[in-house]
Design a protein around this motif. Structure first.
Motif, short mmCIF file in Angstrom:
data_model
loop_
_atom_site.label_atom_id
_atom_site.label_comp_id
_atom_site.label_asym_id
_atom_site.label_seq_id
_atom_site.Cartn_x
_atom_site.Cartn_y
_atom_site.Cartn_z
N ALA A 87 13.06 44.86 64.27
CA ALA A 87 12.83 43.42 64.14
C ALA A 87 11.56 43.01 64.85
CB ALA A 87 14.02 42.64 64.71
N ALA A 88 11.34 43.54 66.06
CA ALA A 88 10.12 43.21 66.80
C ALA A 88 8.90 43.81 66.14
CB ALA A 88 10.24 43.70 68.24
N ILE A 89 9.03 45.07 65.66
CA ILE A 89 7.90 45.73 65.02
C ILE A 89 7.49 44.98 63.75
CG2 ILE A 89 7.17 47.86 63.85
CD1 ILE A 89 9.04 49.37 65.81
N GLY A 90 8.47 44.55 62.96
CA GLY A 90 8.16 43.80 61.74
C GLY A 90 7.51 42.46 62.04
N PHE A 91 8.02 41.75 63.06
CA PHE A 91 7.43 40.47 63.44
C PHE A 91 5.99 40.64 63.90
CE2 PHE A 91 6.75 37.37 66.99
CZ PHE A 91 6.57 36.26 66.20
N ALA A 92 5.76 41.69 64.75
CA ALA A 92 4.40 41.95 65.22
C ALA A 92 3.47 42.28 64.07
CB ALA A 92 4.42 43.10 66.24
N LYS A 93 3.96 43.03 63.12
CA LYS A 93 3.12 43.40 61.97
C LYS A 93 2.75 42.16 61.16
CE LYS A 93 3.00 46.55 58.02
NZ LYS A 93 3.76 47.59 57.25
N ARG A 94 3.72 41.28 60.97
CA ARG A 94 3.43 40.05 60.21
C ARG A 94 2.40 39.20 60.93
NH1 ARG A 94 9.02 40.16 59.65
NH2 ARG A 94 9.32 38.47 61.18
N CYS A 95 2.40 39.26 62.25
CA CYS A 95 1.45 38.47 63.03
C CYS A 95 0.12 39.17 63.22
CB CYS A 95 2.05 38.14 64.40
SG CYS A 95 3.50 37.05 64.31
N GLY A 96 0.03 40.45 62.82
CA GLY A 96 -1.23 41.18 62.92
C GLY A 96 -1.55 41.64 64.32
N ILE A 97 -0.52 41.87 65.15
CA ILE A 97 -0.75 42.36 66.51
C ILE A 97 0.14 43.56 66.77
CG2 ILE A 97 -1.39 40.05 67.36
CD1 ILE A 97 1.39 39.88 68.64
N ALA A 98 -0.13 44.27 67.88
CA ALA A 98 0.69 45.41 68.27
C ALA A 98 1.98 44.91 68.91
CB ALA A 98 -0.07 46.30 69.24
N PRO A 99 3.08 45.66 68.78
CA PRO A 99 4.34 45.24 69.42
C PRO A 99 4.20 45.03 70.93
CG PRO A 99 4.75 46.99 67.85
CD PRO A 99 3.26 46.87 67.97
N GLU A 100 3.29 45.81 71.55
CA GLU A 100 3.11 45.68 72.99
C GLU A 100 2.54 44.31 73.38
OE1 GLU A 100 1.90 48.14 71.16
OE2 GLU A 100 3.38 49.69 71.66
N ALA A 101 1.93 43.62 72.43
CA ALA A 101 1.32 42.32 72.74
C ALA A 101 2.32 41.17 72.66
CB ALA A 101 0.15 42.04 71.79
N LEU A 102 3.54 41.46 72.26
CA LEU A 102 4.55 40.40 72.18
C LEU A 102 4.93 39.93 73.58
CD1 LEU A 102 6.87 41.89 69.39
CD2 LEU A 102 5.19 40.05 69.16
N GLU A 103 5.27 38.63 73.69
CA GLU A 103 5.66 38.06 74.97
C GLU A 103 7.10 37.57 74.91
OE1 GLU A 103 3.00 34.93 76.04
OE2 GLU A 103 1.21 36.04 75.40
N LEU A 104 7.80 37.70 76.06
CA LEU A 104 9.17 37.19 76.18
C LEU A 104 9.13 35.88 76.96
CD1 LEU A 104 11.22 40.41 76.99
CD2 LEU A 104 11.20 39.12 74.86
N ARG A 105 9.82 34.84 76.39
CA ARG A 105 9.86 33.56 77.10
C ARG A 105 11.26 32.98 77.00
NH1 ARG A 105 4.64 30.49 74.76
NH2 ARG A 105 3.09 32.16 75.06
#
Length: 721
Positions: A87-105
């Protein structure tokens, strides 16, 4: 900052296409540039007969960057033991960034994954290249065409395309065009001066075309044409007949306007002036010249006293060829006027009464019989109108004779060739045959008004026949089952309704349209039994249609919408509105004047309060007198007696007749507002909803009478404020 130029080069465009296309093009460009985050300065559209052009100033090199934050799945679904899930990998791909760049809030609904996305602005040239074909393809107009073997559609074949961002050519190809059209920096000049011209940069567009004989600025071209026409007319001591539609057409027919003055053969001035002006304006796009200060006679049989034997035209050729162009135009006009003279002579050889009989061979509309049947229905309505209006014997005789002959010219050769002259030429033929001038004038005027802003009939007889003609159209087309809807109104029923009301208002005639419609629909049900006309339902529907026209006209004339609703809205009984449309207009005008003077608010406050409470009572809405429903013996406060005294003073005014009572009633209400207000507020105020039933009813009846008296002027509950 850069300037963008788009020029769509075509074969000669219809004169009205530019007026339709230019606003569309500007709107499309502004919308798409905004959506693409491209800031810009002034947007200019212009045209000539061979091109549609657009200039956009102040464009940046690229669109602005867009930085946004996107919310993803909940943290528990996005990561498992610190490892990104699908789920995170797919979301990151749709946003055009690496999964490592995702932030938790943390959010009120718990921790979620977020991504910060930066969308770089695209180069301006790339955005324009993508949208240029879309803009061209989106333009709408009448009678578009295809050419060659391609699938492209446009008003006329597209032959060249200029697309420049400053001096840089934007790479664009119009798909589906045959032959293929690629954008470049080469335009075309005046047909007689230059086959092609290079545009060095977008900012040099107008200058480059001016060098090859093209005045590309439409507004500048229009100003030059108007100035040249006015100067030439002034030099001849004449008034140019240059209506807006002809002026716009001349502007869009030439690339390099050249004023040419021509002559009209003296013998042609024996024709009616409208024949000459119609031939010149409608058929040849010339500008007729009327003698300054000459008296205007709508029934003039020749043009000698009205028109100069001269005309003006706007050419698109070279000044050196002016004499040749002038002689050619004079020859064409001479031939056209010779045809017109033949038609007039042929028509005058046939008596108008015989032409009336020929109307039986022409169908008016399916199911509605011939034009002769229509004339007979107009005659019947003329008689009914004369009964109600009581205009005098002479006017009645003239109106009946005019109604009998009103459509005779529809089968004349002149109207067959020049439909614009219907009514005009019919009136002149009748005058030449010896009919009374009043009859001829009524035939001419029964078509008035032809549209918004047009003249109204100047004679009583003409106004009566004009009313009958419009009523016949409304009754017959509604009986046939056709109605105007949206922008579709093929029989111009709205225009007929507007004209009917405008004539009544202008003449100041009191006409009970409601009663007339009931009588006429009953007659129509007998005339047209094949339509199964339900007379009461048809009368109700036509009455509502005319109420809507009345409301629309009042609002168009600047009366505030709430005031219009107060005198003619849906909450007002339709009998009150249509029993005398002139009365509704007078009341609306009075309310507007009271609002402008500041007197309306005080009266409205008291009347509205009284009306709101009166609804809790049961007093008949038609009662205007307090006698018999208000008992002074039940009064407990002086304010009640004062209120009764006001009502007794208002009663004869409200029950009176004539338009003068409305102003008197408004003034009396305004003068009494302190007394009326004291009934509700202050030391002597009363509790309307008293515990004692008889006292309560007595007070509600006081307020009910006040409401009824004020409603003679308007429904105050519909007035804002």
């Amino acid at each position: 900052m850069s300037t963008f130029l788009l020029e769509i080069g075509t074969e000669e465009l219809p004169a009205d296409f530019a007026r339709l296309a230019l606003p569309q093009l500007e709107q499309l460009v502004r919308r798409d540039l905004t959506e693409q985050r491209l800031s810009h300065g002034v947007v200019t559209t212009t045209s000539t007969p061979r091109r549609i052009a657009l200039l956009v100033e102040g464009l940046p090199a690229a669109a602005a960057d867009l930085e946004e934050e996107r919310k993803g799945p909940p943290a528990g679904q996005a990561f498992k033991d610190g490892v990104p899930t699908p789920a995170a990998i797919g979301f990151a791909k749709r946003c055009g960034i690496a999964p490592e760049a995702l932030e938790l809030r943390d959010t009120p609904k718990g921790p979620f994954v977020f991504a910060r996305v930066l969308e770089r602005g695209r180069p301006t040239a790339a955005v324009l290249a993508e949208h240029i074909p879309q803009w061209i393809g989106a333009l709408q107009g009448r009678r578009f065409m295809r050419w060659g073997e391609g699938e492209s559609r446009f008003s006329r074949p597209v032959r060249w395309l200029v697309a420049l961002l400053d001096a840089t050519v934007i790479s664009v190809t119009l798909q589906g065009s045959d032959p293929e059209v690629r954008a470049g920096n080469t335009s075309r000049g005046h047909r007689l001066l230059a086959e092609s011209v290079t545009i060095p940069s977008a900012g040099a567009y107008a200058e480059s075309l001016a060098a090859v004989g093209v005045q590309v600025d439409r507004a500048g071209r229009a100003a030059a044409i108007r100035s040249a026409v006015l100067e030439a007319a002034a030099a001849l001591g004449a008034r140019p007949d240059l209506p807006d539609d002809l002026f716009d057409e001349l502007t869009d027919l030439v690339e390099a306007p050249l004023l040419i003055e021509g002559s009209v053969a003296e013998q042609s001035l024996g024709l009616p002036p409208e024949v000459l002006s119609t031939v010149m304006r409608a058929h040849q796009r010339y500008v007729p010249l009327y003698r300054s200060g000459a008296a205007s006679d709508p029934l003039a049989l020749d043009a000698k006293d009205a028109l100069l034997p001269r005309f003006l035209c706007i050419g698109n050729g070279l000044p050196a060829a002016s004499d040749t162009v002038r002689r050619g135009n004079e020859r064409v006009l001479k031939a056209r006027l010779a045809d017109a003279e033949f038609f007039v002579q042929a028509d005058r050889a046939v008596p108008s009464i015989d032409r009336r009989d020929q109307l039986a061979r022409v169908t008016f509309a399916e199911g509605l019989g011939s034009l002769l049947d229509r004339v007979e229905r107009i005659e019947w309505l003329t008689d009914v109108l004369l009964e109600q209006l009581q205009l005098g014997a002479a006017t009645g005789d003239h109106a009946r004779r005019a109604a009998h002959l009103c459509k005779h010219d529809l089968v004349s050769q002149m109207v067959g060739e020049f439909p614009e002259l219907q009514g005009i030429i019919g009136g002149k033929y009748l005058l030449a045959e010896g009919e009374p001038r009043a009859v001829a004038l009524a035939v001419l005027e029964h078509y008035l008004p032809r549209g918004a802003g047009d003249d109204l009939p100047s004679s009583d007889a003409g106004a009566v026949v004009a009313l009958a003609e419009r009523l016949e159209l409304l009754l017959s087309i509604y009986a046939k089952g056709e109605r105007p809807s949206g922008s579709s109104d093929p029989y111009a029923l709205r225009r007929a309704g507007n004209g009917l009301l405008q004539i009544l208002w202008e003449r100041g005639w009191s006409l009970d349209l409601q009663a007339l419609l009931r009588r006429a629909t009953a007659h129509w049900s007998q005339l047209l039994p094949h339509f199964s006309v339900q007379a009461p339902a048809l009368a109700t529907e036509l009455a509502e249609f005319l109420r809507q026209r009345l409301v629309s006209l009042l609002e168009e004339q600047g009366v505030d919408g709430d005031l219009v609703q107060a005198v003619a809205g849906e909450g007002v009984a339709i009998e009150r509105v249509l029993s005398d449309p002139a009365d509704a207009r007078q009341r609306a005008d009075l309310l507007a004047a009271l609002r402008a003077s500041g007197e309306l608010a005080g009266v409205q406050a008291v009347v509205t309060r009284a009306a709101r409470l009166a609804e809790k009572g049961s007093l008949d809405a038609a009662r205007l007198s307090p006698a018999g429903v208000v008992d002074a013996a039940l009064f407990e406060k002086p304010s009640e007696a004062a209120m009764l005294q006001v009502l007794e003073q208002l009663q004869p005014i409200a029950a009176g007749e004539g338009a003068a009572r409305y102003g008197e009633l408004a003034r009396a209400l305004a003068a009494s507002r302190d007394t009326l207000a004291a009934f509700f507020d202050g030391d002597q105020s009363v509790m309307v909803m008293a515990d004692e039933p008889a006292v309560r009813t007595n007070r509600l009846n006081l307020l009910g009478v006040l409401r009824n008296q004020a409603s003679v002027l308007a429904d105050f509950s519909r007035i804002a404020g």
